[in-house]
Design a protein around this motif. Structure first.
Motif, PDB file in Angstrom:
ATOM      1  N   ARG A 178       0.800  -1.240  -0.126  1.00 17.77           N
ATOM      2  CA  ARG A 178       0.065  -0.104   0.017  1.00 17.77           C
ATOM      3  C   ARG A 178       0.732   1.359   0.065  1.00 17.77           C
ATOM      4  O   ARG A 178       0.535   2.330  -0.654  1.00 17.77           O
ATOM      5  CB  ARG A 178      -0.944  -0.019   1.079  1.00 17.77           C
ATOM      6  CG  ARG A 178      -2.111  -0.940   0.945  1.00 17.77           C
ATOM      7  CD  ARG A 178      -2.966  -0.523  -0.124  1.00 17.77           C
ATOM      8  NE  ARG A 178      -4.125  -1.359  -0.124  1.00 17.77           N
ATOM      9  CZ  ARG A 178      -4.568  -1.532  -1.496  1.00 17.77           C
ATOM     10  NH1 ARG A 178      -4.323  -1.007  -2.575  1.00 17.77           N
ATOM     11  NH2 ARG A 178      -5.870  -2.456  -1.399  1.00 17.77           N
ATOM     12  N   GLU A 179       1.898   1.140   0.735  1.00 16.80           N
ATOM     13  CA  GLU A 179       2.829   2.370   0.819  1.00 16.80           C
ATOM     14  C   GLU A 179       3.618   2.528  -0.623  1.00 16.80           C
ATOM     15  O   GLU A 179       3.500   3.713  -0.953  1.00 16.80           O
ATOM     16  CB  GLU A 179       3.799   2.187   1.878  1.00 16.80           C
ATOM     17  CG  GLU A 179       3.375   2.241   3.464  1.00 16.80           C
ATOM     18  CD  GLU A 179       4.256   1.678   4.176  1.00 16.80           C
ATOM     19  OE1 GLU A 179       3.896   1.767   5.710  1.00 16.80           O
ATOM     20  OE2 GLU A 179       5.244   0.826   3.927  1.00 16.80           O
ATOM     21  N   LEU A 180       3.910   1.463  -0.990  1.00 14.96           N
ATOM     22  CA  LEU A 180       4.388   1.697  -2.593  1.00 14.96           C
ATOM     23  C   LEU A 180       3.309   2.034  -3.515  1.00 14.96           C
ATOM     24  O   LEU A 180       3.790   2.811  -4.479  1.00 14.96           O
ATOM     25  CB  LEU A 180       5.196  -0.012  -2.902  1.00 14.96           C
ATOM     26  CG  LEU A 180       6.187  -0.340  -2.248  1.00 14.96           C
ATOM     27  CD1 LEU A 180       6.551  -1.727  -2.545  1.00 14.96           C
ATOM     28  CD2 LEU A 180       7.510   0.548  -2.699  1.00 14.96           C
ATOM     29  N   ASP A 181       2.276   1.516  -3.241  1.00 12.47           N
ATOM     30  CA  ASP A 181       1.098   2.121  -4.248  1.00 12.47           C
ATOM     31  C   ASP A 181       0.605   3.628  -4.131  1.00 12.47           C
ATOM     32  O   ASP A 181       0.827   4.562  -5.206  1.00 12.47           O
ATOM     33  CB  ASP A 181      -0.074   1.326  -4.124  1.00 12.47           C
ATOM     34  CG  ASP A 181      -0.263   0.053  -4.360  1.00 12.47           C
ATOM     35  OD1 ASP A 181       0.712  -0.310  -5.176  1.00 12.47           O
ATOM     36  OD2 ASP A 181      -1.078  -0.594  -3.652  1.00 12.47           O
ATOM     37  N   VAL A 182       0.934   4.049  -3.049  1.00 15.57           N
ATOM     38  CA  VAL A 182       0.519   5.547  -2.779  1.00 15.57           C
ATOM     39  C   VAL A 182       1.886   6.307  -3.295  1.00 15.57           C
ATOM     40  O   VAL A 182       1.542   7.313  -4.198  1.00 15.57           O
ATOM     41  CB  VAL A 182       0.290   5.847  -1.115  1.00 15.57           C
ATOM     42  CG1 VAL A 182       0.301   7.519  -1.040  1.00 15.57           C
ATOM     43  CG2 VAL A 182      -1.048   5.214  -0.775  1.00 15.57           C
ATOM     44  N   LEU A 183       3.049   5.762  -3.020  1.00 11.69           N
ATOM     45  CA  LEU A 183       4.255   6.533  -3.677  1.00 11.69           C
ATOM     46  C   LEU A 183       4.186   6.676  -5.043  1.00 11.69           C
ATOM     47  O   LEU A 183       4.541   7.624  -5.668  1.00 11.69           O
ATOM     48  CB  LEU A 183       5.304   6.004  -3.031  1.00 11.69           C
ATOM     49  CG  LEU A 183       5.787   6.334  -1.702  1.00 11.69           C
ATOM     50  CD1 LEU A 183       7.032   5.623  -1.091  1.00 11.69           C
ATOM     51  CD2 LEU A 183       6.299   7.998  -1.502  1.00 11.69           C
ATOM     52  N   ASN A 184       3.962   5.477  -5.296  1.00 10.29           N
ATOM     53  CA  ASN A 184       3.934   5.270  -7.076  1.00 10.29           C
ATOM     54  C   ASN A 184       2.738   6.258  -7.545  1.00 10.29           C
ATOM     55  O   ASN A 184       3.250   7.202  -8.684  1.00 10.29           O
ATOM     56  CB  ASN A 184       3.562   4.005  -7.562  1.00 10.29           C
ATOM     57  CG  ASN A 184       3.789   3.461  -9.039  1.00 10.29           C
ATOM     58  OD1 ASN A 184       4.619   4.263  -9.516  1.00 10.29           O
ATOM     59  ND2 ASN A 184       3.110   2.834  -9.583  1.00 10.29           N
ATOM     60  N   ILE A 185       1.665   6.451  -7.111  1.00 10.00           N
ATOM     61  CA  ILE A 185       0.840   7.414  -7.508  1.00 10.00           C
ATOM     62  C   ILE A 185       1.355   8.824  -7.502  1.00 10.00           C
ATOM     63  O   ILE A 185       1.133   9.646  -8.140  1.00 10.00           O
ATOM     64  CB  ILE A 185      -0.543   7.222  -6.799  1.00 10.00           C
ATOM     65  CG1 ILE A 185      -1.249   6.053  -7.110  1.00 10.00           C
ATOM     66  CG2 ILE A 185      -1.479   8.557  -7.189  1.00 10.00           C
ATOM     67  CD1 ILE A 185      -2.496   5.742  -6.124  1.00 10.00           C
ATOM     68  N   LEU A 186       1.876   9.119  -6.134  1.00  8.39           N
ATOM     69  CA  LEU A 186       2.173  10.636  -6.105  1.00  8.39           C
ATOM     70  C   LEU A 186       3.708  10.772  -7.038  1.00  8.39           C
ATOM     71  O   LEU A 186       3.725  11.962  -7.867  1.00  8.39           O
ATOM     72  CB  LEU A 186       2.876  10.652  -4.536  1.00  8.39           C
ATOM     73  CG  LEU A 186       1.817  10.700  -3.737  1.00  8.39           C
ATOM     74  CD1 LEU A 186       2.341  10.648  -2.184  1.00  8.39           C
ATOM     75  CD2 LEU A 186       0.998  12.147  -3.822  1.00  8.39           C
TER      76      LEU A 186
END
Length: 130
Positions: free
Chosen positions: A7-15
């Motif tokens: 989830r942290e990777l997902d959010v960072l990827n989006i950002l």
């Protein structure tokens, strides 16, 4: 260095994909399966770890919302996580295999040429040190 969950990777990827700072609602709207409460919890942890920063406040409907962007430290953490993952499989996958696989990822010819030039410089630098 922090070990990031999916989830942290997902959010960072989006950002990282966004050219503009994003609100938590913007992030939720970018990926199916993310909930507002999950994104807020992830952003709170990423803020604590200095992997994202608040860069402003904007109106989101009738409420004020913080806007977030990734920090340079998040890039370093992602690179370290990638290197750690590679280290776990280095007996199976060589560095040249990794480079070839990465180069096959869709890119424009201009971007591909620029990346190849960078790789040539990196290789030349390593060769000079051997």
């Amino acid at each position: 260095m922090a070990q990031l969950n999916q989830r942290e990777l997902d959010v960072l990827n989006i950002l990282w994909k966004s050219e503009e700072p994003m609100t938590s609602t913007d992030i939720v709207n970018e990926m199916r399966g993310l909930t507002q409460s999950t994104v807020i919890a992830v952003l709170r942890k990423l803020l604590k770890d200095n992997l994202v920063e608040v860069c402003g406040v904007t109106h989101s409907g009738k409420v004020l919302s913080r806007t977030y962007r990734p920090t340079e430290a998040s890039r370093e953490v992602i690179l370290n996580n990638f290197a750690t993952d590679y280290a776990n499989f280095r007996n199976v996958v060589s560095k040249s295999d990794i480079c070839a696989a990465i180069l096959h990822v869709d890119q424009s010819p201009e971007k591909m040429k620029a990346e190849l030039e960078k790789l040539k410089d990196i290789i030349a630098d390593y060769e000079s040190k051997i």
